[in-house]
Design an enzyme around this catalytic site. Sequence first.
Site, PDB file in Angstrom:
ATOM      1  N   CYS A  35      86.187 -10.587  -9.987  1.00  0.00           N
ATOM      2  CA  CYS A  35      86.519 -10.102 -11.509  1.00  0.00           C
ATOM      3  C   CYS A  35      85.509  -9.086 -11.568  1.00  0.00           C
ATOM      4  O   CYS A  35      84.421  -9.126 -12.413  1.00  0.00           O
ATOM      5  CB  CYS A  35      86.220 -10.966 -12.253  1.00  0.00           C
ATOM      6  SG  CYS A  35      87.465 -12.411 -12.344  1.00  0.00           S
ATOM      7  N   ALA A  36      85.541  -7.768 -11.082  1.00  0.00           N
ATOM      8  CA  ALA A  36      84.387  -7.029 -10.731  1.00  0.00           C
ATOM      9  C   ALA A  36      83.844  -6.310 -11.979  1.00  0.00           C
ATOM     10  O   ALA A  36      82.797  -5.947 -12.185  1.00  0.00           O
ATOM     11  CB  ALA A  36      84.555  -5.932  -9.794  1.00  0.00           C
ATOM     12  N   GLY A  75      81.207  -3.541 -12.469  1.00  0.00           N
ATOM     13  CA  GLY A  75      80.379  -3.548 -11.336  1.00  0.00           C
ATOM     14  C   GLY A  75      78.938  -3.717 -11.266  1.00  0.00           C
ATOM     15  O   GLY A  75      78.396  -3.513 -10.099  1.00  0.00           O
ATOM     16  N   GLY A  76      78.153  -4.366 -12.064  1.00  0.00           N
ATOM     17  CA  GLY A  76      76.826  -4.992 -12.156  1.00  0.00           C
ATOM     18  C   GLY A  76      76.497  -5.622 -10.812  1.00  0.00           C
ATOM     19  O   GLY A  76      75.634  -5.195 -10.113  1.00  0.00           O
ATOM     20  N   LYS A  77      77.137  -6.541 -10.780  1.00  0.00           N
ATOM     21  CA  LYS A  77      76.929  -7.660  -9.724  1.00  0.00           C
ATOM     22  C   LYS A  77      77.372  -6.889  -8.341  1.00  0.00           C
ATOM     23  O   LYS A  77      76.713  -7.031  -7.320  1.00  0.00           O
ATOM     24  CB  LYS A  77      77.692  -8.795  -9.940  1.00  0.00           C
ATOM     25  CG  LYS A  77      77.059  -9.382 -11.299  1.00  0.00           C
ATOM     26  CD  LYS A  77      77.604 -10.867 -11.548  1.00  0.00           C
ATOM     27  CE  LYS A  77      77.383 -11.581 -12.991  1.00  0.00           C
ATOM     28  NZ  LYS A  77      77.698 -10.668 -14.070  1.00  0.00           N
ATOM     29  N   ASP A  84      89.748  -5.858  -9.890  1.00  0.00           N
ATOM     30  CA  ASP A  84      89.598  -6.245 -11.328  1.00  0.00           C
ATOM     31  C   ASP A  84      91.326  -5.971 -12.046  1.00  0.00           C
ATOM     32  O   ASP A  84      91.798  -5.048 -11.357  1.00  0.00           O
ATOM     33  CB  ASP A  84      88.807  -5.292 -12.076  1.00  0.00           C
ATOM     34  CG  ASP A  84      88.257  -6.354 -13.368  1.00  0.00           C
ATOM     35  OD1 ASP A  84      87.413  -6.846 -13.623  1.00  0.00           O
ATOM     36  OD2 ASP A  84      89.064  -5.930 -14.654  1.00  0.00           O
ATOM     37  N   CYS A  95      79.357 -16.129 -18.369  1.00  0.00           N
ATOM     38  CA  CYS A  95      78.200 -16.091 -19.580  1.00  0.00           C
ATOM     39  C   CYS A  95      78.333 -16.978 -20.485  1.00  0.00           C
ATOM     40  O   CYS A  95      78.331 -16.441 -21.683  1.00  0.00           O
ATOM     41  CB  CYS A  95      78.170 -14.503 -19.536  1.00  0.00           C
ATOM     42  SG  CYS A  95      79.340 -13.811 -20.261  1.00  0.00           S
TER      43      CYS A  95
END
Length: 403
Positions: free
Chosen positions: A232-233, A236-238, A256, A354
């Site tokens: 679930c990109a 794309g921070g992670k 995604d 989150c």
Amino acid sequence: MRLHRNLCFAVIDGLHQIFNEDEYADKVIQTLLKRDKRWGSRDRAFVAETTYDIVRWKRLYAEIAEVKEPFNRDNLWRLFAVWATLKGIKLPDWKYFTNTPTRKIKGKFDELSKIRKFRESIPDWIDEIGSKELGEDTWTKELAIQNKQADVILRTNILKTTKEQLQNILFDEGIETEFIKGYPLALKLKERANVFVTNAFKDGLFEVQDASSQLVAEMLDVKPGIKVVDTCAGAGGKTLHMASLMENKGQIIAMDIYESKLKKLKVRARRNGVHNIDLKVIESTKPIKKLYNKADRVLIDAPCSGLGVLRRNPDAKWKLEPQFLDQIRSIQQDILQQYSKMVKSGGKLVYATCSVLPSENENQINAFLESEAGKAFTFVEDKKVLAHKSGYDGFYMALLEKH
């Protein structure tokens, strides 16, 4: 502080779009800030912070102002008058503020501040769920910090620089930062600033990423040369964090359901100097099934209520609905069941949200481990990050290992 008419009009227009046209606050504010090229940084800060503030405290201010949704423009000016009065700002002699009961506003604020749902400006149903799942004391503390402005946290892109070098480069650009203990790549801004206009950002030396979010890639224990799937990109921070930890070696498949988000990731990857990412839009189950038993690491950064990041997205609490929460819990379990099959024997899976609600977090992991698909996995560890304890976003992450 002296109020300027054109700035106040921008705030009212923004509130109208957010409250009455159901637009997202961050997008509305981005557009508002381009409205007048003559505005300086202080003007833009006023528009952004005031709009966010009134969105954050909508329920409290509406109760004080005695107005109900949908808000007409007079109602919005009344909300603005409440905001200004409580901030100690003298109201100018404009028709919108005629007969504003300043003393009554302060008295009503004191009275309503004794009741949590008004004091923290939260819908009844969210207040009830939070209290039920976390307990009165923890939920009260968590809600209070979710109404405070979040710090700006940067993540160093170690493909291009070190944390120490980045700190010096930013200092030369007029931005002071400090290290955060326990977060190896994080820098916290001492004062808020627009970091996106810096040369350091344009050169891809950092990304803006909350400290809690930076823990996720660390937990997945990625290494150069392995195959990773970020299921679930999003933008794309992670994904970018994992690419830097992998030293650009190996393969990351960023997936995604939204192609638009993956296009943003492509732009960010170029700026970051990352070239080990393959992008895949999930339009059917086919790309998922093709990866069954193929990945060394799988990250499920699952869609969730976002109740751990309300201080960044204060409008989310007004957009959330009880049925959405029921749907998202079902989606979370379904994603766990399907995407976990991509992990190969001896591989690792991280499930993250989150949210601070156990029903989206540890309860989902427990239900998965008791299911047929979950029997192939062993629970290794989890982290429950509460904003009032850490000072950063509310987050949950669990590490599982496949037998």
